[in-house]
Design an enzyme around this catalytic site. Structure first.
Site, short mmCIF file in Angstrom:
data_model
loop_
_atom_site.label_atom_id
_atom_site.label_comp_id
_atom_site.label_asym_id
_atom_site.label_seq_id
_atom_site.Cartn_x
_atom_site.Cartn_y
_atom_site.Cartn_z
N ASP A 8 -14.71 -30.50 31.81
CA ASP A 8 -14.07 -29.38 31.13
C ASP A 8 -12.70 -29.90 30.66
OD1 ASP A 8 -13.46 -26.56 30.56
OD2 ASP A 8 -12.09 -26.72 32.26
N LEU A 9 -12.09 -29.25 29.71
CA LEU A 9 -10.81 -29.77 29.19
C LEU A 9 -9.61 -29.06 29.83
CD1 LEU A 9 -9.32 -31.57 27.10
CD2 LEU A 9 -9.53 -29.69 25.48
N ASP A 10 -9.45 -27.80 29.49
CA ASP A 10 -8.28 -27.07 29.94
C ASP A 10 -8.34 -26.83 31.46
OD1 ASP A 10 -6.04 -25.44 30.08
OD2 ASP A 10 -7.18 -23.64 29.60
N THR A 16 -3.47 -26.91 29.21
CA THR A 16 -3.15 -26.13 28.02
C THR A 16 -3.16 -24.63 28.32
OG1 THR A 16 -5.42 -26.68 27.43
CG2 THR A 16 -3.71 -27.67 26.09
N LYS A 44 -9.04 -17.89 31.47
CA LYS A 44 -9.35 -19.31 31.62
C LYS A 44 -10.84 -19.57 31.47
CE LYS A 44 -5.34 -20.62 34.29
NZ LYS A 44 -4.79 -21.07 35.56
N GLY A 45 -11.16 -20.49 30.57
CA GLY A 45 -12.55 -20.91 30.42
C GLY A 45 -13.38 -20.04 29.49
N ARG A 48 -12.21 -17.86 22.64
CA ARG A 48 -11.06 -17.21 21.98
C ARG A 48 -11.31 -15.72 21.73
NH1 ARG A 48 -9.61 -20.12 16.63
NH2 ARG A 48 -9.78 -21.87 18.07
N SER A 113 -16.28 -28.19 26.66
CA SER A 113 -15.15 -27.25 26.65
C SER A 113 -15.44 -26.07 25.74
CB SER A 113 -13.90 -27.98 26.16
OG SER A 113 -12.88 -27.08 25.83
N ALA A 114 -14.87 -24.91 26.10
CA ALA A 114 -15.00 -23.73 25.25
C ALA A 114 -14.05 -23.79 24.06
CB ALA A 114 -14.68 -22.48 26.08
N SER A 115 -13.13 -24.74 24.09
CA SER A 115 -12.08 -24.77 23.06
C SER A 115 -12.53 -25.40 21.74
CB SER A 115 -10.86 -25.53 23.58
OG SER A 115 -9.91 -25.64 22.54
N LYS A 116 -12.23 -24.68 20.67
CA LYS A 116 -12.52 -25.21 19.34
C LYS A 116 -11.48 -26.26 18.96
CE LYS A 116 -15.01 -21.21 17.70
NZ LYS A 116 -15.06 -19.98 17.01
N ASN A 117 -10.41 -26.33 19.72
CA ASN A 117 -9.34 -27.30 19.44
C ASN A 117 -9.45 -28.57 20.29
OD1 ASN A 117 -7.81 -25.57 17.58
ND2 ASN A 117 -7.49 -24.30 19.37
N LYS A 144 -19.56 -20.18 28.55
CA LYS A 144 -19.78 -20.30 30.00
C LYS A 144 -19.65 -18.88 30.58
CE LYS A 144 -17.26 -24.67 29.80
NZ LYS A 144 -16.00 -25.37 30.06
N GLU A 168 -14.98 -28.99 36.76
CA GLU A 168 -14.56 -27.69 36.24
C GLU A 168 -13.45 -27.06 37.08
OE1 GLU A 168 -14.56 -25.07 34.35
OE2 GLU A 168 -16.01 -25.57 32.83
N ASP A 169 -12.57 -26.31 36.41
CA ASP A 169 -11.52 -25.59 37.15
C ASP A 169 -11.78 -24.09 37.17
OD1 ASP A 169 -10.94 -25.24 34.36
OD2 ASP A 169 -8.96 -24.51 34.95
P1 B16 Z 1 -9.62 -22.20 21.70
P2 B16 Z 1 -11.89 -25.03 28.53
C1 B16 Z 1 -10.91 -22.94 27.17
O1 B16 Z 1 -10.92 -24.32 27.43
C2 B16 Z 1 -9.68 -22.28 27.77
O2 B16 Z 1 -9.71 -22.39 29.19
C3 B16 Z 1 -9.65 -20.82 27.38
O3 B16 Z 1 -8.50 -20.21 27.92
C4 B16 Z 1 -9.68 -20.69 25.85
O4 B16 Z 1 -9.72 -19.33 25.46
C5 B16 Z 1 -10.92 -21.42 25.33
O5 B16 Z 1 -10.89 -22.78 25.74
C6 B16 Z 1 -10.99 -21.37 23.81
O6 B16 Z 1 -9.96 -22.13 23.26
O7 B16 Z 1 -8.92 -20.94 21.33
O8 B16 Z 1 -8.75 -23.44 21.61
O9 B16 Z 1 -10.92 -22.39 20.96
O10 B16 Z 1 -11.34 -24.64 29.89
O11 B16 Z 1 -13.31 -24.58 28.29
O12 B16 Z 1 -11.67 -26.48 28.23
MG MG Z 2 -11.07 -25.01 32.19
#
Ligand code: B16
Ligand code: MG
Length: 216
Positions: A8-10, A16, A44-45, A48, A113-117, A144, A168-169
């Site tokens: 997982d990333l964040d 972040t 968290k996790g 968006r 990761s759930a993050s698009k960034n 997730k 994972e956190d």
């Molecule tokens: P973005 P992970 C997640 O990252 C964050 O924990 C979560 O807080 C955030 O809303 C999600 O990414 C989406 O991020 O807005 O950058 O697409 O923990 O899955 O690495």
């Molecule tokens: Mg995380």
């Protein structure tokens, strides 16, 4: 036999969460209410849009889907302003050593990761070269605890689910690993991540090969 690690990333590789928190707080404040750190734990996790829905529910605000997209975009712009200043110093302690040792041990490395960034963050922190596959929020349709992100990660590494370990956190992230049929290492507290196969506070002194043997 464990042949791949999915991170997982964040909260695992970088922190972040504090940037997400700042950006969501700013949005909430503009909408006339506040969020605190305890509330932020819920975000968290999760994706968006799911995060935005939680924030709006908290402020008892009802808006159209169009307006939601506008607000989520604004929040993301503020978030990206903070990400822009990230450097390799923002990688969480002991992570780099663990990635290097894993690579030396021939263990394949993926991101889930759930993050698009996520690619941008890996690039800014100089970690992108360590990853054999990156599954981020742009590549999945289900958040997730759905296992999609980790199943796609295993597929990208050309491994069976049972050959992968997830780091994972978040409780929902560990649930996703379980649903994918993977062992998991919780990064954080046992009281929170009681669903994980094992829990460590961080990667300090952790030997990837030993961990892969132990967790089987
Ligand atoms: P973005 P992970 C997640 O990252 C964050 O924990 C979560 O807080 C955030 O809303 C999600 O990414 C989406 O991020 O807005 O950058 O697409 O923990 O899955 O690495
Ligand atoms: Mg995380």
């Amino acid at each position: 036999m464990i042949k791949g690690f999915l991170f997982d990333l964040d909260g695992v590789i970088v922190d972040t969460a504090v940037f997400h928190y700042k950006a969501w707080k700013r949005l909430a404040n503009e909408l006339g209410f506040d969020i605190d750190e305890e509330f932020n734990e819920r975000l968290k996790g999760i994706s968006r849009m799911d995060s935005l829905n939680e924030v709006l529910l908290h402020g008892q605000i009802e808006i159209t889907e169009e307006e939601k997209i506008r607000l989520a975009t604004r929040k993301n712009e503020w978030y990206l302003d903070l990400v822009e200043d990230m450097t390799p110093d923002d990688v969480l302690p002991y992570v780099l050593d663990f990635l290097e040792l894993s690579r030396e041990a021939g263990i394949k490395i993926g991101l889930g990761s759930a993050s698009k960034n996520a690619p941008k963050i890996l690039d800014k922190t100089g970690l992108i070269e360590y990853f054999d596959v990156i599954i981020d929020g742009t590549k999945v349709s289900k958040s997730k605890p759905d296992p999609e992100v980790f199943l796609k990660g295993a597929q990208g590494l050309q491994l069976e689910a049972g050959e992968c370990v997830v780091f994972e956190d978040a409780f929902a992230g560990v649930q996703a690993a379980i649903a994918a049929g993977m062992k998991s290492v919780g990064i954080g507290k046992k009281e929170v991540l009681y669903n994980a196969s094992m829990v460590i506070p961080d990667f300090k002194g952790v030997d990837p090969e030993k961990l892969a043997r132990k967790i089987k």
